[in-house]
Design a protein around this motif. Sequence first.
Motif, PDB file in Angstrom:
ATOM      1  N   TYR A  92      32.703  44.992  43.357  1.00  0.00           N
ATOM      2  CA  TYR A  92      33.396  45.310  42.105  1.00  0.00           C
ATOM      3  C   TYR A  92      33.276  44.190  41.071  1.00  0.00           C
ATOM      4  N   ALA A  93      32.661  43.073  41.426  1.00  0.00           N
ATOM      5  CA  ALA A  93      32.618  41.923  40.523  1.00  0.00           C
ATOM      6  C   ALA A  93      31.931  42.268  39.200  1.00  0.00           C
ATOM      7  N   GLY A  94      30.821  43.002  39.285  1.00  0.00           N
ATOM      8  CA  GLY A  94      30.128  43.391  38.057  1.00  0.00           C
ATOM      9  C   GLY A  94      30.982  44.283  37.183  1.00  0.00           C
ATOM     10  N   TRP A  95      31.750  45.152  37.821  1.00  0.00           N
ATOM     11  CA  TRP A  95      32.648  46.045  37.092  1.00  0.00           C
ATOM     12  C   TRP A  95      33.715  45.233  36.357  1.00  0.00           C
ATOM     13  N   VAL A  96      34.209  44.182  37.010  1.00  0.00           N
ATOM     14  CA  VAL A  96      35.213  43.329  36.374  1.00  0.00           C
ATOM     15  C   VAL A  96      34.649  42.688  35.109  1.00  0.00           C
ATOM     16  N   VAL A  97      33.367  42.304  35.166  1.00  0.00           N
ATOM     17  CA  VAL A  97      32.750  41.589  34.044  1.00  0.00           C
ATOM     18  C   VAL A  97      32.421  42.519  32.887  1.00  0.00           C
ATOM     19  N   VAL A  98      31.837  43.683  33.186  1.00  0.00           N
ATOM     20  CA  VAL A  98      31.328  44.537  32.108  1.00  0.00           C
ATOM     21  C   VAL A  98      32.110  45.833  31.939  1.00  0.00           C
ATOM     22  N   GLY A  99      33.106  46.072  32.787  1.00  0.00           N
ATOM     23  CA  GLY A  99      33.842  47.328  32.716  1.00  0.00           C
ATOM     24  C   GLY A  99      34.748  47.411  31.505  1.00  0.00           C
ATOM     25  N   ALA A 100      35.155  48.627  31.195  1.00  0.00           N
ATOM     26  CA  ALA A 100      36.090  48.836  30.090  1.00  0.00           C
ATOM     27  C   ALA A 100      37.453  48.246  30.444  1.00  0.00           C
ATOM     28  N   ASP A 101      38.199  47.866  29.421  1.00  0.00           N
ATOM     29  CA  ASP A 101      39.483  47.203  29.647  1.00  0.00           C
ATOM     30  C   ASP A 101      40.437  48.039  30.488  1.00  0.00           C
ATOM     31  N   ASP A 102      40.412  49.357  30.298  1.00  0.00           N
ATOM     32  CA  ASP A 102      41.366  50.196  31.012  1.00  0.00           C
ATOM     33  C   ASP A 102      40.983  50.446  32.467  1.00  0.00           C
ATOM     34  N   SER A 103      39.808  49.965  32.883  1.00  0.00           N
ATOM     35  CA  SER A 103      39.391  50.162  34.273  1.00  0.00           C
ATOM     36  C   SER A 103      39.252  48.855  35.049  1.00  0.00           C
ATOM     37  N   ILE A 104      39.418  47.739  34.356  1.00  0.00           N
ATOM     38  CA  ILE A 104      39.271  46.449  35.033  1.00  0.00           C
ATOM     39  C   ILE A 104      40.332  46.277  36.120  1.00  0.00           C
ATOM     40  N   GLY A 105      41.518  46.822  35.874  1.00  0.00           N
ATOM     41  CA  GLY A 105      42.575  46.734  36.886  1.00  0.00           C
ATOM     42  C   GLY A 105      42.161  47.371  38.196  1.00  0.00           C
ATOM     43  N   LEU A 106      41.492  48.517  38.131  1.00  0.00           N
ATOM     44  CA  LEU A 106      40.994  49.171  39.344  1.00  0.00           C
ATOM     45  C   LEU A 106      39.982  48.283  40.058  1.00  0.00           C
ATOM     46  N   ALA A 107      39.089  47.690  39.279  1.00  0.00           N
ATOM     47  CA  ALA A 107      38.064  46.833  39.871  1.00  0.00           C
ATOM     48  C   ALA A 107      38.690  45.620  40.555  1.00  0.00           C
ATOM     49  N   MET A 108      39.688  45.029  39.919  1.00  0.00           N
ATOM     50  CA  MET A 108      40.347  43.870  40.517  1.00  0.00           C
ATOM     51  C   MET A 108      41.064  44.251  41.806  1.00  0.00           C
ATOM     52  N   LEU A 109      41.674  45.434  41.826  1.00  0.00           N
ATOM     53  CA  LEU A 109      42.330  45.893  43.048  1.00  0.00           C
ATOM     54  C   LEU A 109      41.317  46.077  44.173  1.00  0.00           C
ATOM     55  N   GLY A 110      40.155  46.627  43.844  1.00  0.00           N
ATOM     56  CA  GLY A 110      39.121  46.797  44.855  1.00  0.00           C
ATOM     57  C   GLY A 110      38.607  45.471  45.372  1.00  0.00           C
ATOM     58  N   LEU A 111      38.404  44.520  44.457  1.00  0.00           N
ATOM     59  CA  LEU A 111      37.886  43.207  44.850  1.00  0.00           C
ATOM     60  C   LEU A 111      38.888  42.459  45.730  1.00  0.00           C
ATOM     61  N   LEU A 112      40.124  42.349  45.243  1.00  0.00           N
ATOM     62  CA  LEU A 112      41.136  41.584  45.977  1.00  0.00           C
ATOM     63  C   LEU A 112      41.607  42.325  47.229  1.00  0.00           C
ATOM     64  N   GLY A 113      41.742  43.645  47.132  1.00  0.00           N
ATOM     65  CA  GLY A 113      42.165  44.417  48.299  1.00  0.00           C
ATOM     66  C   GLY A 113      41.157  44.330  49.426  1.00  0.00           C
ATOM     67  N   GLY A 114      39.868  44.461  49.088  1.00  0.00           N
ATOM     68  CA  GLY A 114      38.828  44.339  50.109  1.00  0.00           C
ATOM     69  C   GLY A 114      38.795  42.957  50.728  1.00  0.00           C
ATOM     70  N   LEU A 115      39.015  41.937  49.891  1.00  0.00           N
ATOM     71  CA  LEU A 115      39.005  40.562  50.388  1.00  0.00           C
ATOM     72  C   LEU A 115      40.139  40.323  51.384  1.00  0.00           C
ATOM     73  N   PHE A 116      41.359  40.643  50.987  1.00  0.00           N
ATOM     74  CA  PHE A 116      42.505  40.338  51.845  1.00  0.00           C
ATOM     75  C   PHE A 116      42.557  41.229  53.082  1.00  0.00           C
ATOM     76  N   ALA A 117      42.251  42.512  52.922  1.00  0.00           N
ATOM     77  CA  ALA A 117      42.236  43.391  54.096  1.00  0.00           C
ATOM     78  C   ALA A 117      41.121  42.981  55.052  1.00  0.00           C
ATOM     79  N   GLY A 118      39.982  42.571  54.497  1.00  0.00           N
ATOM     80  CA  GLY A 118      38.876  42.120  55.339  1.00  0.00           C
ATOM     81  C   GLY A 118      39.220  40.865  56.114  1.00  0.00           C
ATOM     82  N   LEU A 119      39.981  39.970  55.483  1.00  0.00           N
ATOM     83  CA  LEU A 119      40.376  38.735  56.164  1.00  0.00           C
ATOM     84  C   LEU A 119      41.338  39.000  57.319  1.00  0.00           C
ATOM     85  N   ILE A 120      41.949  40.172  57.339  1.00  0.00           N
ATOM     86  CA  ILE A 120      42.806  40.553  58.464  1.00  0.00           C
ATOM     87  C   ILE A 120      41.997  41.290  59.533  1.00  0.00           C
TER      88      ILE A 120
END
Length: 275
Positions: A92-120
Amino acid sequence: MGHGDAFETNLSPHGTFSLVAGLYVAAVLAPAATAVLVGGGPIWRTYATLLGTAAATAVVAGLAVSRAETRVAVGLGRTSLVRVLPLAGFAYAGWVVVGADDSIGLAMLGLLGGLFAGLIVVPMARNRAIRDRIADVPVRARWSAQAGPRRRRLAKVLAVVLVGGGLLAFVTGIVVDVRPVLWAGQLAIPVGAGVLGTTAEREYAVIDEGLVVRAPATLRLVPWDRFESVTVTDEAVSIRRSAPWRLAVSCDREAIDDVPAVRGALSRYLHDEQR
């Protein structure tokens, strides 16, 4: 001496891995699925869809894993690819950089959610794989101990320096408005707290394949070729590693009930520097 899995009662109960695996899949896939399903619109609709999609994905994935939980967890834990699971969300990193403002929140949730859930998910899978590997093997010696007194003293000094210095840097960064100093302080404080955790009590077992080490949330099997020798002093039993930059495993001698038995078991596989 004994037989069997010395650490079985300390691992997560059946079903927990399926639950966490389902949440991981939901964290990685639900944001993208939501973007496809909604394609814009009011923010409330986006996040309501995200919630429903995440719940459905977690349930379906969790149920799928639960049908063969042990096989999935053990198989996943045995592969080196398991280490990349926390990185899946970075798609989702590319989406965070070039995505529309109203969708960046979704991208950040995917990035951080995948990171933390993966670490478990990763340590849970590796714990299951190691448990399966060491089941029903002879245990030559078993003990629990904190790090040796000298190691604990050094850790306390380092922790005080890092936490104290971090707090000072944090306050200084706020006062003089220098962000790098502020960030350095924010980094040093948790690192200092983590240093103390390295000296906490761990459970050890000597088996033919290596040294089993159980920390509060992890189970590791370290092969004997990664160690060099064993040394017993008045304060500690130290197991020196082959890699010169790695700290030796230090165990408080006072916490070990039968030091000769532990020393004898370790000497079967490692050079005893005092013999």
